[in-house]
Design an enzyme around this catalytic site. Structure first.
Site, PDB file in Angstrom:
ATOM      1  N   SER A  16       1.346  -1.179   0.009  1.00 27.13           N
ATOM      2  CA  SER A  16      -0.409   0.258   0.039  1.00 27.13           C
ATOM      3  C   SER A  16       0.792   0.907   0.066  1.00 27.13           C
ATOM      4  CB  SER A  16      -0.884  -0.268   1.306  1.00 27.13           C
ATOM      5  OG  SER A  16      -0.123   0.432   2.730  1.00 27.13           O
ATOM      6  N   SER A 139      11.977  10.316   5.952  1.00 31.69           N
ATOM      7  CA  SER A 139      11.223  10.997   6.705  1.00 31.69           C
ATOM      8  C   SER A 139      11.482  12.635   7.156  1.00 31.69           C
ATOM      9  CB  SER A 139       9.805  10.688   7.503  1.00 31.69           C
ATOM     10  OG  SER A 139       9.153  11.485   8.580  1.00 31.69           O
ATOM     11  N   TYR A 152       9.454   7.158  16.475  1.00 27.75           N
ATOM     12  CA  TYR A 152       9.927   7.467  15.150  1.00 27.75           C
ATOM     13  C   TYR A 152      10.393   7.867  14.313  1.00 27.75           C
ATOM     14  CZ  TYR A 152       8.277   8.184  10.026  1.00 27.75           C
ATOM     15  OH  TYR A 152       6.958   8.024   9.024  1.00 27.75           O
ATOM     16  N   LYS A 156      13.676   7.383  11.442  1.00 31.27           N
ATOM     17  CA  LYS A 156      14.171   7.526  10.962  1.00 31.27           C
ATOM     18  C   LYS A 156      14.889   7.989  10.737  1.00 31.27           C
ATOM     19  CE  LYS A 156      10.087   5.727   9.110  1.00 31.27           C
ATOM     20  NZ  LYS A 156      10.827   5.099   7.924  1.00 31.27           N
ATOM     21  N   THR A 187      -2.040   8.538   3.478  1.00 27.28           N
ATOM     22  CA  THR A 187      -1.837   7.111   3.477  1.00 27.28           C
ATOM     23  C   THR A 187      -1.838   6.400   4.453  1.00 27.28           C
ATOM     24  OG1 THR A 187       0.731   6.905   4.675  1.00 27.28           O
ATOM     25  CG2 THR A 187       0.478   6.513   2.308  1.00 27.28           C
TER      26      THR A 187
END
Length: 272
Positions: A16, A139, A152, A156, A187
């Site tokens: 996805s 990101s 996160y 990243k 998304t």
């Protein structure tokens, strides 16, 4: 400019979002596509929407044995992998003070350690061929510390560090390394994000829902790879401004690559 006609592109997290969109974009430019992710049914749906040759290799990125078996299959499919996209990942929505340590371990394992492991498994093949492209999906949160995403951001930021060091090491080996820093892309990243206790958030953010369409993001990414851009910012508005503010200057990337060209690694090995 790089041509993708007849190349083999292997994409993780391809069921996805950005991963699926990259698969469609590279296929449209003549590449063969290998799709990996945990959900074979969703990978099949993505493959069914691609006009071109595809191979589905489902596995959990944390399963190192399955990942290594998939690597062998990917390399054997058409005699080699030309492009590898480390895209699998999961986000977070919780304050650090409330977050269980298990959440940190899971996010860092998926978003950082597993991506490194997959790259390391493929690396001898690319170095032996003296060609290839590695693409790491980080990101804007890998450039700027964003509240409610401490795990996160840690993962990243770490992925960019690994990619930047690897790029310098491979600068004399014919393998290019690219880092992508997306901002808000429409998304399920927020819906699937982990909360403080490790459960899925289950709802999206308005900023994500109104973000860049995945197919548009994929086009920008592949255009940038084609132009051999090493650090790729895919964002708009304040997110783009933050990413550009923290962009690593090309001069610095050139300087570190120049150290390798001048024999830095050989000297380090000789001294060890």
């Amino acid at each position: 400019m790089m041509s993708f006609e007849g190349k083999t592109a292997w994409i993780t997290g391809a069921s996805s979002g950005i991963g699926a969109a990259l698969a469609r974009e590279w296929a449209a430019r003549g590449a063969r596509i290998i799709l990996s992710g945990r959900d074979e049914a969703r990978l099949t749906q993505v493959a069914d929407g691609i006009d071109g040759e595809t191979l589905i290799l489902p596995f959990d990125v944390r399963d190192e044995a399955a990942m290594k078996a998939a690597t062998k299959q990917a390399v054997d499919w058409h005699g080699g992998v030309d492009i590898f996209v480390a895209n699998a990942g999961i986000s977070q929505r919780s304050a650090a003070v409330d977050t269980d340590m298990a959440v940190y371990r899971e996010i860092i394992d998926i978003d950082l350690t597993a991506q490194i492991a997959a790259t390391q498994a493929l690396l001898p093949h690319l170095v032996a061929r003296q060609s290839g492209t590695l693409l790491f999906i980080s990101s804007i949160a890998g450039k700027v510390g964003v509240p409610m995403r401490t795990a996160y951001c840690a993962a990243k930021f770490g992925l960019i560090g690994y990619a930047d060091a690897l790029r310098a090491e491979l600068s004399q080996q014919g393998v290019s390394v690219h880092v992508v820093c997306p901002g808000s892309v429409a998304t399920d990243v927020s819906r699937n994000a982990l909360t403080a206790d490790g459960s899925k958030r289950g709802r999206s953010d308005k900023v994500i829902d109104n973000g860049i369409a995945p197919d548009e993001a994929a086009k920008r990414i592949v255009d940038a790879v084609e132009a051999n851009q090493r650090e790729i910012i895919v964002a708009e508005g304040v997110e783009e401004a933050m990413g550009e503010l923290r962009r690593t200057p090309d001069q610095l990337l050139d300087q570190v690559a120049g150290m390798v060209a001048a024999g830095y690694m050989d000297k380090m090995k000789a001294d060890s």
